[in-house]
Design a protein around this motif. Structure first.
Motif, mmCIF file in Angstrom:
data_model
loop_
_atom_site.group_PDB
_atom_site.id
_atom_site.type_symbol
_atom_site.label_atom_id
_atom_site.label_comp_id
_atom_site.label_asym_id
_atom_site.label_seq_id
_atom_site.Cartn_x
_atom_site.Cartn_y
_atom_site.Cartn_z
ATOM 1 N N PHE A 250 0.830 -1.202 0.000
ATOM 2 C CA PHE A 250 0.000 0.000 0.000
ATOM 3 C C PHE A 250 0.867 1.256 0.000
ATOM 4 O O PHE A 250 0.636 2.191 -0.765
ATOM 5 C CB PHE A 250 -0.930 0.005 1.215
ATOM 6 C CG PHE A 250 -1.719 1.274 1.358
ATOM 7 C CD1 PHE A 250 -2.868 1.480 0.613
ATOM 8 C CD2 PHE A 250 -1.298 2.288 2.223
ATOM 9 C CE1 PHE A 250 -3.585 2.671 0.711
ATOM 10 C CE2 PHE A 250 -2.013 3.463 2.337
ATOM 11 C CZ PHE A 250 -3.151 3.661 1.580
ATOM 12 N N PHE A 251 1.875 1.285 0.856
ATOM 13 C CA PHE A 251 2.779 2.441 0.915
ATOM 14 C C PHE A 251 3.463 2.671 -0.435
ATOM 15 O O PHE A 251 3.593 3.813 -0.902
ATOM 16 C CB PHE A 251 3.828 2.244 2.016
ATOM 17 C CG PHE A 251 3.375 2.640 3.394
ATOM 18 C CD1 PHE A 251 2.032 2.651 3.743
ATOM 19 C CD2 PHE A 251 4.295 2.995 4.367
ATOM 20 C CE1 PHE A 251 1.615 3.012 5.012
ATOM 21 C CE2 PHE A 251 3.899 3.364 5.641
ATOM 22 C CZ PHE A 251 2.553 3.378 5.964
ATOM 23 N N ARG A 252 3.909 1.592 -1.073
ATOM 24 C CA ARG A 252 4.572 1.717 -2.369
ATOM 25 C C ARG A 252 3.618 2.279 -3.432
ATOM 26 O O ARG A 252 4.002 3.138 -4.234
ATOM 27 C CB ARG A 252 5.102 0.347 -2.817
ATOM 28 C CG ARG A 252 6.365 -0.087 -2.090
ATOM 29 C CD ARG A 252 6.802 -1.463 -2.570
ATOM 30 N NE ARG A 252 8.068 -1.878 -1.960
ATOM 31 C CZ ARG A 252 8.608 -3.074 -2.105
ATOM 32 N NH1 ARG A 252 8.005 -3.975 -2.869
ATOM 33 N NH2 ARG A 252 9.752 -3.374 -1.509
ATOM 34 N N GLU A 253 2.397 1.773 -3.436
ATOM 35 C CA GLU A 253 1.406 2.250 -4.402
ATOM 36 C C GLU A 253 1.120 3.731 -4.200
ATOM 37 O O GLU A 253 1.023 4.495 -5.174
ATOM 38 C CB GLU A 253 0.112 1.435 -4.261
ATOM 39 C CG GLU A 253 0.226 0.003 -4.743
ATOM 40 C CD GLU A 253 -0.933 -0.862 -4.269
ATOM 41 O OE1 GLU A 253 -1.892 -0.292 -3.691
ATOM 42 O OE2 GLU A 253 -0.887 -2.089 -4.462
ATOM 43 N N GLU A 254 0.973 4.138 -2.935
ATOM 44 C CA GLU A 254 0.684 5.539 -2.651
ATOM 45 C C GLU A 254 1.878 6.429 -2.987
ATOM 46 O O GLU A 254 1.712 7.575 -3.412
ATOM 47 C CB GLU A 254 0.287 5.708 -1.184
ATOM 48 C CG GLU A 254 -1.063 5.102 -0.837
ATOM 49 C CD GLU A 254 -2.205 5.717 -1.633
ATOM 50 O OE1 GLU A 254 -2.410 6.937 -1.525
ATOM 51 O OE2 GLU A 254 -2.876 4.962 -2.379
ATOM 52 N N GLU A 255 3.088 5.913 -2.829
ATOM 53 C CA GLU A 255 4.279 6.681 -3.198
ATOM 54 C C GLU A 255 4.338 6.849 -4.716
ATOM 55 O O GLU A 255 4.656 7.937 -5.221
ATOM 56 C CB GLU A 255 5.534 5.972 -2.691
ATOM 57 C CG GLU A 255 6.810 6.786 -2.901
ATOM 58 C CD GLU A 255 8.028 6.124 -2.271
ATOM 59 O OE1 GLU A 255 8.708 6.779 -1.458
ATOM 60 O OE2 GLU A 255 8.286 4.941 -2.595
ATOM 61 N N GLN A 256 4.026 5.791 -5.453
ATOM 62 C CA GLN A 256 4.029 5.860 -6.911
ATOM 63 C C GLN A 256 2.976 6.825 -7.439
ATOM 64 O O GLN A 256 3.166 7.465 -8.478
ATOM 65 C CB GLN A 256 3.807 4.466 -7.500
ATOM 66 C CG GLN A 256 4.993 3.523 -7.310
ATOM 67 C CD GLN A 256 4.665 2.072 -7.633
ATOM 68 O OE1 GLN A 256 3.537 1.754 -8.030
ATOM 69 N NE2 GLN A 256 5.637 1.191 -7.475
ATOM 70 N N LYS A 257 1.868 6.951 -6.714
ATOM 71 C CA LYS A 257 0.809 7.892 -7.097
ATOM 72 C C LYS A 257 1.159 9.331 -6.723
ATOM 73 O O LYS A 257 0.444 10.263 -7.103
ATOM 74 C CB LYS A 257 -0.506 7.516 -6.404
ATOM 75 C CG LYS A 257 -1.121 6.210 -6.858
ATOM 76 C CD LYS A 257 -2.354 5.898 -6.025
ATOM 77 C CE LYS A 257 -2.942 4.540 -6.359
ATOM 78 N NZ LYS A 257 -4.093 4.199 -5.462
ATOM 79 N N GLY A 258 2.215 9.504 -5.947
ATOM 80 C CA GLY A 258 2.598 10.837 -5.513
ATOM 81 C C GLY A 258 1.844 11.317 -4.292
ATOM 82 O O GLY A 258 1.840 12.525 -3.995
#
Length: 292
Positions: A250-258
């Protein structure tokens, strides 16, 4: 039950360093016995606010004893309803949130709640006792294939199929009613390794199924990040690989989304000193992020 004798909050120092609370609005999404809430409260400014929630009514009851402060609001709710709770309080944004996942000592030590290996009470494991599905239903009604899948997916149990088959065989004679009956059944199949009880992963898997913990977690994390102000922080303590995987992804996905800046490239672990004082902290993994 004396809260002070049964509860030691996990990784408090690390949580406070990551969350860095002072002025603003903070949320303890998993109140439990109130240990993290109390630590936040000690750092909170006079005009700060703390919203502490838990789906377990007993958590609200016990926390009332130690969180008697005008800056604190307690609410009975699952963290998957975080937006709803805050909306009712006319709160649109928050500055920090902590999730301490898993079962609390309140639940483990109260044998009537049906979480403990040693309990001779009826299998239960509901964090919210108003929910209909219990551990008894899972153990006595689920088919073998579904039990096997739960034990594998939620417990990483290598003996999943054998345990599920033995449960079905035992059910042909009589229902498996108590925690101790189930724990003894698993002990006959799973060899003991070190201090870990052989039924640990099976109980974990059933608890996750009963409380829909992975679904709740994903929804709670989504709402939390949406609610955070820019610069607001989120901390999550998980206790097994499945939970930690959900949080990491989840953290990685949110980081990729900015949306999020990850503050912990690898999870923080409890110190050896903390584990020596509180063995239940040994599997804890702490991850943190900051809203962009």
């Amino acid at each position: 039950m004396d809260y002070k004798k049964i509860h030691i909050p996990v990784m408090v120092k690390e949580v406070i360093q990551l969350l860095n609370p002072y002025g603003g609005i903070y949320v303890d999404a998993t109140l439990g016995c109130g240990g993290h809430s109390l630590a936040i409260l000690k750092r909170l400014s006079p005009d700060g606010r703390l919203i502490s929630i838990d789906r377990d009514e007993s958590a609200i009851f016990y926390a009332n004893r130690i969180l008697d402060d005008s800056r604190v609001i307690l609410r009975k709710a699952s963290f998957s309803h975080l937006k709803e709770v805050l909306s009712e309080l006319n709160i649109e944004k928050i500055d920090g949130v902590i999730f301490d996942l898993g079962v609390s000592m309140l639940q483990l030590k109260d044998f009537e709640r049906g979480f403990s290996f040693h309990s001779e009470e009826r299998l239960d494991m509901r964090m919210d006792q108003t929910e209909p599905l219990t551990a008894w239903d899972v153990v006595n009604k689920y088919p073998e294939q579904k039990l096997t899948q739960i034990f594998r997916d939620y417990g990483d149990e290598p003996f999943a199929r054998r345990i599920a088959r033995e449960i079905i065989r035992q059910r042909g004679k009589k229902t498996i009613d108590t925690c101790k009956e189930l724990a003894d059944l698993v002990k006959r199949i799973v060899p003991r390794h070190g201090r870990l009880h052989p039924a640990t992963q099976i109980f974990q898997a059933i608890r996750i199924e009963v409380n829909r913990e992975f679904e709740e977690l994903r929804e709670g994390l989504l709402q939390a990040v949406e609610l955070l102000n820019s610069g607001g922080r989120i901390c999550v303590i998980s206790y097994h690989s499945g939970e930690d995987r959900v949080v990491k992804n989840f953290f990685r996905e949110e980081e990729q989304k900015g949306n999020l800046r990850i503050l912990t490239k690898k999870p923080l672990l409890p110190s050896l000193e903390e584990v020596a004082k509180n063995p239940s902290a040994r599997s804890a993994r702490l991850r943190g992020g900051e809203k962009i």
